[in-house]
Design a protein around this motif. Structure first.
Motif, PDB file in Angstrom:
ATOM      1  N   VAL A  58       0.835  -1.206   0.000  1.00  0.00           N
ATOM      2  CA  VAL A  58       0.000   0.000   0.000  1.00  0.00           C
ATOM      3  C   VAL A  58       0.870   1.255   0.000  1.00  0.00           C
ATOM      4  O   VAL A  58       0.593   2.218  -0.712  1.00  0.00           O
ATOM      5  N   ASP A  59       1.939   1.234   0.766  1.00  0.00           N
ATOM      6  CA  ASP A  59       2.819   2.401   0.857  1.00  0.00           C
ATOM      7  C   ASP A  59       3.610   2.660  -0.419  1.00  0.00           C
ATOM      8  O   ASP A  59       4.170   3.741  -0.583  1.00  0.00           O
ATOM      9  N   ASN A  60       3.646   1.697  -1.325  1.00  0.00           N
ATOM     10  CA  ASN A  60       4.428   1.833  -2.552  1.00  0.00           C
ATOM     11  C   ASN A  60       3.594   1.729  -3.823  1.00  0.00           C
ATOM     12  O   ASN A  60       4.127   1.431  -4.898  1.00  0.00           O
ATOM     13  N   LEU A  61       2.301   1.997  -3.716  1.00  0.00           N
ATOM     14  CA  LEU A  61       1.437   1.967  -4.898  1.00  0.00           C
ATOM     15  C   LEU A  61       1.812   3.096  -5.859  1.00  0.00           C
ATOM     16  O   LEU A  61       2.298   4.139  -5.427  1.00  0.00           O
ATOM     17  N   PRO A  62       1.560   2.891  -7.157  1.00  0.00           N
ATOM     18  CA  PRO A  62       1.923   3.920  -8.150  1.00  0.00           C
ATOM     19  C   PRO A  62       0.908   5.054  -8.259  1.00  0.00           C
ATOM     20  O   PRO A  62       0.857   5.747  -9.266  1.00  0.00           O
ATOM     21  N   PHE A  63       0.079   5.224  -7.245  1.00  0.00           N
ATOM     22  CA  PHE A  63      -0.892   6.308  -7.194  1.00  0.00           C
ATOM     23  C   PHE A  63      -1.099   6.675  -5.734  1.00  0.00           C
ATOM     24  O   PHE A  63      -0.718   5.938  -4.827  1.00  0.00           O
ATOM     25  N   VAL A  64      -1.713   7.817  -5.500  1.00  0.00           N
ATOM     26  CA  VAL A  64      -1.901   8.346  -4.158  1.00  0.00           C
ATOM     27  C   VAL A  64      -3.013   7.595  -3.436  1.00  0.00           C
ATOM     28  O   VAL A  64      -4.078   7.344  -4.000  1.00  0.00           O
ATOM     29  N   VAL A  65      -2.745   7.194  -2.205  1.00  0.00           N
ATOM     30  CA  VAL A  65      -3.756   6.637  -1.323  1.00  0.00           C
ATOM     31  C   VAL A  65      -3.703   7.415  -0.016  1.00  0.00           C
ATOM     32  O   VAL A  65      -2.663   7.949   0.357  1.00  0.00           O
ATOM     33  N   LYS A  66      -4.833   7.487   0.657  1.00  0.00           N
ATOM     34  CA  LYS A  66      -4.877   8.149   1.951  1.00  0.00           C
ATOM     35  C   LYS A  66      -5.505   7.191   2.937  1.00  0.00           C
ATOM     36  O   LYS A  66      -6.610   6.666   2.698  1.00  0.00           O
TER      37      LYS A  66
END
Length: 71
Positions: A58-66
């Motif tokens: 999750v911390d290294n996904l290629p898009f922004v997550v919150k």
């Protein structure tokens, strides 16, 4: 299920399907549940044995997550 093994996130609605495919690619680490497709609210369910690896993904996904609950 223990809430410690539930990762609550917001992602852009257009990235939900892509995110799900990424999670499916890491078979047996966790499953993605879309809670609200319009807002992008999703939950990733995993186990105590897989939570650390899932958080790394999750911390290294290629898009922004919150993470829900973070400022």
């Amino acid at each position: 299920m223990n809430d410690d093994c539930l990762i609550k996130l917001f992602v852009s609605p257009e990235n939900i399907n892509f995110f799900n495919r990424i999670i499916e690619g890491y078979s047996h680490l966790g499953t993605l549940t879309t809670v609200d497709s319009k807002s992008g609210k999703v939950f990733v369910r995993c186990t105590a044995d897989t939570i650390t690896e899932m958080q790394l993904i999750v911390d290294n996904l290629p898009f922004v997550v919150k993470r829900i609950g973070e400022s």
